[in-house]
Scaffold this motif. Sequence first.
Motif, PDB file in Angstrom:
ATOM      1  N   LEU A  25     -12.482  -5.857  -8.964  1.00 33.87           N
ATOM      2  CA  LEU A  25     -12.002  -4.488  -8.937  1.00 33.87           C
ATOM      3  C   LEU A  25     -11.243  -4.156 -10.215  1.00 33.87           C
ATOM      4  O   LEU A  25     -11.346  -3.046 -10.746  1.00 33.87           O
ATOM      5  N   GLY A  26     -10.511  -5.117 -10.741  1.00 30.82           N
ATOM      6  CA  GLY A  26      -9.750  -4.891 -11.957  1.00 30.82           C
ATOM      7  C   GLY A  26     -10.606  -4.728 -13.192  1.00 30.82           C
ATOM      8  O   GLY A  26     -10.153  -4.177 -14.199  1.00 30.82           O
ATOM      9  N   GLU A  27     -11.847  -5.205 -13.112  1.00 33.94           N
ATOM     10  CA  GLU A  27     -12.755  -5.096 -14.263  1.00 33.94           C
ATOM     11  C   GLU A  27     -13.804  -4.000 -14.088  1.00 33.94           C
ATOM     12  O   GLU A  27     -14.570  -3.733 -14.997  1.00 33.94           O
ATOM     13  N   THR A  28     -13.830  -3.362 -12.922  1.00 32.30           N
ATOM     14  CA  THR A  28     -14.836  -2.339 -12.650  1.00 32.30           C
ATOM     15  C   THR A  28     -14.620  -1.126 -13.549  1.00 32.30           C
ATOM     16  O   THR A  28     -13.488  -0.700 -13.782  1.00 32.30           O
ATOM     17  N   GLU A  29     -15.717  -0.571 -14.026  1.00 31.77           N
ATOM     18  CA  GLU A  29     -15.623   0.630 -14.856  1.00 31.77           C
ATOM     19  C   GLU A  29     -15.152   1.794 -13.998  1.00 31.77           C
ATOM     20  O   GLU A  29     -15.685   2.040 -12.913  1.00 31.77           O
ATOM     21  N   THR A  30     -14.147   2.496 -14.452  1.00 33.60           N
ATOM     22  CA  THR A  30     -13.555   3.576 -13.675  1.00 33.60           C
ATOM     23  C   THR A  30     -13.933   4.929 -14.264  1.00 33.60           C
ATOM     24  O   THR A  30     -14.193   5.052 -15.458  1.00 33.60           O
ATOM     25  N   LYS A  31     -13.948   5.945 -13.391  1.00 36.60           N
ATOM     26  CA  LYS A  31     -14.323   7.291 -13.810  1.00 36.60           C
ATOM     27  C   LYS A  31     -13.183   8.285 -13.679  1.00 36.60           C
ATOM     28  O   LYS A  31     -13.181   9.303 -14.368  1.00 36.60           O
ATOM     29  N   THR A  32     -12.247   8.015 -12.786  1.00 28.09           N
ATOM     30  CA  THR A  32     -11.181   8.972 -12.542  1.00 28.09           C
ATOM     31  C   THR A  32      -9.821   8.314 -12.742  1.00 28.09           C
ATOM     32  O   THR A  32      -9.699   7.088 -12.777  1.00 28.09           O
ATOM     33  N   THR A  33      -8.804   9.146 -12.850  1.00 31.17           N
ATOM     34  CA  THR A  33      -7.437   8.644 -13.001  1.00 31.17           C
ATOM     35  C   THR A  33      -7.005   7.867 -11.773  1.00 31.17           C
ATOM     36  O   THR A  33      -6.322   6.832 -11.885  1.00 31.17           O
ATOM     37  N   MET A  79       0.825  -1.201   0.000  1.00 25.46           N
ATOM     38  CA  MET A  79       0.000   0.000   0.000  1.00 25.46           C
ATOM     39  C   MET A  79       0.858   1.249   0.000  1.00 25.46           C
ATOM     40  O   MET A  79       0.387   2.335  -0.316  1.00 25.46           O
ATOM     41  N   ARG A  80       2.129   1.147   0.359  1.00 30.01           N
ATOM     42  CA  ARG A  80       2.953   2.335   0.500  1.00 30.01           C
ATOM     43  C   ARG A  80       3.084   3.090  -0.800  1.00 30.01           C
ATOM     44  O   ARG A  80       3.258   4.301  -0.803  1.00 30.01           O
ATOM     45  N   GLY A  81       3.050   2.365  -1.929  1.00 32.45           N
ATOM     46  CA  GLY A  81       3.230   3.038  -3.201  1.00 32.45           C
ATOM     47  C   GLY A  81       1.949   3.578  -3.783  1.00 32.45           C
ATOM     48  O   GLY A  81       1.955   4.184  -4.837  1.00 32.45           O
ATOM     49  N   MET A  82       0.824   3.353  -3.101  1.00 27.08           N
ATOM     50  CA  MET A  82      -0.454   3.764  -3.657  1.00 27.08           C
ATOM     51  C   MET A  82      -0.650   5.262  -3.516  1.00 27.08           C
ATOM     52  O   MET A  82      -0.202   5.894  -2.582  1.00 27.08           O
ATOM     53  N   ARG A  83      -1.370   5.828  -4.485  1.00 28.75           N
ATOM     54  CA  ARG A  83      -1.782   7.222  -4.379  1.00 28.75           C
ATOM     55  C   ARG A  83      -3.176   7.228  -3.788  1.00 28.75           C
ATOM     56  O   ARG A  83      -4.108   6.680  -4.357  1.00 28.75           O
ATOM     57  N   LEU A  84      -3.335   7.841  -2.649  1.00 25.54           N
ATOM     58  CA  LEU A  84      -4.644   7.930  -2.031  1.00 25.54           C
ATOM     59  C   LEU A  84      -5.350   9.171  -2.536  1.00 25.54           C
ATOM     60  O   LEU A  84      -4.739  10.064  -3.105  1.00 25.54           O
ATOM     61  N   PRO A  85      -6.676   9.255  -2.314  1.00 29.03           N
ATOM     62  CA  PRO A  85      -7.399  10.442  -2.746  1.00 29.03           C
ATOM     63  C   PRO A  85      -6.863  11.688  -2.062  1.00 29.03           C
ATOM     64  O   PRO A  85      -6.149  11.623  -1.072  1.00 29.03           O
ATOM     65  N   LEU A  86      -7.265  12.826  -2.594  1.00 29.53           N
ATOM     66  CA  LEU A  86      -6.774  14.090  -2.066  1.00 29.53           C
ATOM     67  C   LEU A  86      -7.075  14.218  -0.581  1.00 29.53           C
ATOM     68  O   LEU A  86      -6.261  14.717   0.183  1.00 29.53           O
ATOM     69  N   VAL A 119      -3.242  -4.371 -17.380  1.00 30.48           N
ATOM     70  CA  VAL A 119      -2.661  -3.115 -16.920  1.00 30.48           C
ATOM     71  C   VAL A 119      -2.397  -2.212 -18.125  1.00 30.48           C
ATOM     72  O   VAL A 119      -1.837  -2.647 -19.134  1.00 30.48           O
ATOM     73  N   ARG A 120      -2.799  -0.959 -18.018  1.00 32.73           N
ATOM     74  CA  ARG A 120      -2.626  -0.019 -19.120  1.00 32.73           C
ATOM     75  C   ARG A 120      -1.144   0.233 -19.395  1.00 32.73           C
ATOM     76  O   ARG A 120      -0.346   0.369 -18.473  1.00 32.73           O
ATOM     77  N   LEU A 121      -0.775   0.310 -20.668  1.00 29.15           N
ATOM     78  CA  LEU A 121       0.630   0.494 -21.034  1.00 29.15           C
ATOM     79  C   LEU A 121       1.163   1.850 -20.596  1.00 29.15           C
ATOM     80  O   LEU A 121       2.370   2.016 -20.405  1.00 29.15           O
ATOM     81  N   ARG A 122       0.283   2.818 -20.433  1.00 34.85           N
ATOM     82  CA  ARG A 122       0.728   4.147 -20.017  1.00 34.85           C
ATOM     83  C   ARG A 122       0.514   4.377 -18.523  1.00 34.85           C
ATOM     84  O   ARG A 122       0.671   5.491 -18.035  1.00 34.85           O
ATOM     85  N   ALA A 123       0.178   3.330 -17.803  1.00 35.65           N
ATOM     86  CA  ALA A 123      -0.047   3.461 -16.366  1.00 35.65           C
ATOM     87  C   ALA A 123       1.277   3.525 -15.623  1.00 35.65           C
ATOM     88  O   ALA A 123       2.333   3.156 -16.142  1.00 35.65           O
ATOM     89  N   GLY A 124       1.213   3.983 -14.380  1.00 30.19           N
ATOM     90  CA  GLY A 124       2.422   4.059 -13.578  1.00 30.19           C
ATOM     91  C   GLY A 124       3.009   2.689 -13.275  1.00 30.19           C
ATOM     92  O   GLY A 124       4.217   2.549 -13.059  1.00 30.19           O
ATOM     93  N   ASP A 125       2.153   1.664 -13.248  1.00 30.61           N
ATOM     94  CA  ASP A 125       2.608   0.305 -12.957  1.00 30.61           C
ATOM     95  C   ASP A 125       2.889  -0.502 -14.222  1.00 30.61           C
ATOM     96  O   ASP A 125       3.079  -1.716 -14.149  1.00 30.61           O
ATOM     97  N   ALA A 166      -5.752   3.967 -11.462  1.00 37.66           N
ATOM     98  CA  ALA A 166      -4.499   3.543 -10.830  1.00 37.66           C
ATOM     99  C   ALA A 166      -4.749   2.406  -9.850  1.00 37.66           C
ATOM    100  O   ALA A 166      -3.965   1.442  -9.782  1.00 37.66           O
ATOM    101  N   VAL A 167      -5.841   2.493  -9.088  1.00 34.54           N
ATOM    102  CA  VAL A 167      -6.182   1.402  -8.161  1.00 34.54           C
ATOM    103  C   VAL A 167      -6.506   0.132  -8.941  1.00 34.54           C
ATOM    104  O   VAL A 167      -6.115  -0.979  -8.558  1.00 34.54           O
ATOM    105  N   GLN A 168      -7.209   0.287 -10.035  1.00 29.69           N
ATOM    106  CA  GLN A 168      -7.548  -0.864 -10.871  1.00 29.69           C
ATOM    107  C   GLN A 168      -6.294  -1.535 -11.411  1.00 29.69           C
ATOM    108  O   GLN A 168      -6.172  -2.758 -11.388  1.00 29.69           O
ATOM    109  N   ASP A 169      -5.334  -0.729 -11.878  1.00 28.43           N
ATOM    110  CA  ASP A 169      -4.073  -1.296 -12.365  1.00 28.43           C
ATOM    111  C   ASP A 169      -3.335  -2.026 -11.251  1.00 28.43           C
ATOM    112  O   ASP A 169      -2.777  -3.107 -11.460  1.00 28.43           O
ATOM    113  N   ARG A 170      -3.327  -1.441 -10.058  1.00 27.91           N
ATOM    114  CA  ARG A 170      -2.640  -2.083  -8.952  1.00 27.91           C
ATOM    115  C   ARG A 170      -3.327  -3.392  -8.548  1.00 27.91           C
ATOM    116  O   ARG A 170      -2.661  -4.366  -8.180  1.00 27.91           O
TER     117      ARG A 170
END
Length: 462
Positions: free
Chosen positions: A198-206, A1-8, A239-245, A210-214
Amino acid sequence: MRGMRLPLLWCLTVFALGAQADEKVRIHDLAYGEALFHFYQQDYLAAGVRLMVARARDELLANRDDGELLLGGLQLSYGMYHAATVTLEQVLATKASPSTRNRAWYFLARLAYRRGNWDEARSALSRIGGELPKELEAQTALLKGLVALADNAPQEAVAALSVQTENESFAPYLAYNRGVALLRNGRRPEAIAMLDRLGETETKTTEQQAVQDRANLAVAFAELQSGHVVEALGYFQRVRLRAGDARLALLGAGWAAAENSDYPLALKWWRELIQRSPRDAPVLEALFAAPFAYVQMGDSARAAYHYEAAIETYLQERDALETSITEVRSARFLDARLSQHTNDPLSTAPELQRLGLPEMIASHAFQESWKNLRDLAQLERNLIRWNSNLDAFDTMLAAREARFLKVVPTIEQRLAQLDVQRLRDEAQRLKSSLLTVRYTGDAWQLATAEQRALRKELRLLK
């Protein structure tokens, strides 16, 4: 979890304190409103200074608890852990509302978590009770789960993270961490099923992407470690090719293909990976993984060529690293970087990326240290500016004092000429006239001589 970006609301500690109170909170104190103005302008130092001045002047009355919560959050964000603890405990010592007390306990728990005090964090979280706002409920559950995971209690984490929330911004983080907790608790089928959904859930935000990729990455490595290379490869490809992971996904996909003896496919992923910056650890590993695949395919010539190219790249990166170290140790380098983004003390330093070491720069320890350094630089600039302002203020006071001394004789002369007794007699006369008018109801007794004359003329016209 340390590398995750949490919400604002999680990354930026300060926001969720006084400013994110429930909707019933109203701004009554001007000082608190002024602090919020600076806060929403992301001028956090000015907001904190204004709140401390308001506290010293006792300007916070109706919004005292909210102001203290906001100040405690700002102190926590600036790494002032002792001061933040004292501030938040002062809120708890007052007759604050249950909502305010819950928020204070939550941030004390979060403070203990950041400092690695799991027992203190648990104790503070246990004091949160009653009906909670929806956002605080989700944040509290997430924090309970993170504390349990950090303290190697995955079963406790699973229970904490099982809460249902309508908060869409936090739901993916709860699901991801619950999946991780299930994996660590040995409940592999449940974990994979949850992370798969979670990996297949439709996402709305960046952030949700990122959580989906992780999540896909976590399932992929779990399957790879279990020897299910075909399933692992499928998850890596999500995992998206342009994702951080993406770098880890490409590296893992290559090893999954290699485990399945499909070396041409492994080379496909690794060749894609080695085209990226060699300053990333996965890229550096792929530089040697690719010639390994050529060896397995019996192509010794290409293997030797790529091994030599990998060695050359490593040597170049070593030289670049030594250059970066020399540059960072230069005072001019830090002065140039610290002079930028002066209006955003919490910003990171994207210009540092060119120095390499992306994993180190992205680490929590580095970012915290860099943020502290920038905060100190901004504080130094503010102190210099405030010191010059004090000089100007002293000059202004001296000028006003000189002017006052000039007008004092005139004022004293005028005061000496006043007939105080005459003024008192006139005041008494007016008071008696007013009482008479109130008793008789005849307002014309208050009329001037001119008004009486006009009234007399009007009567004659009748």
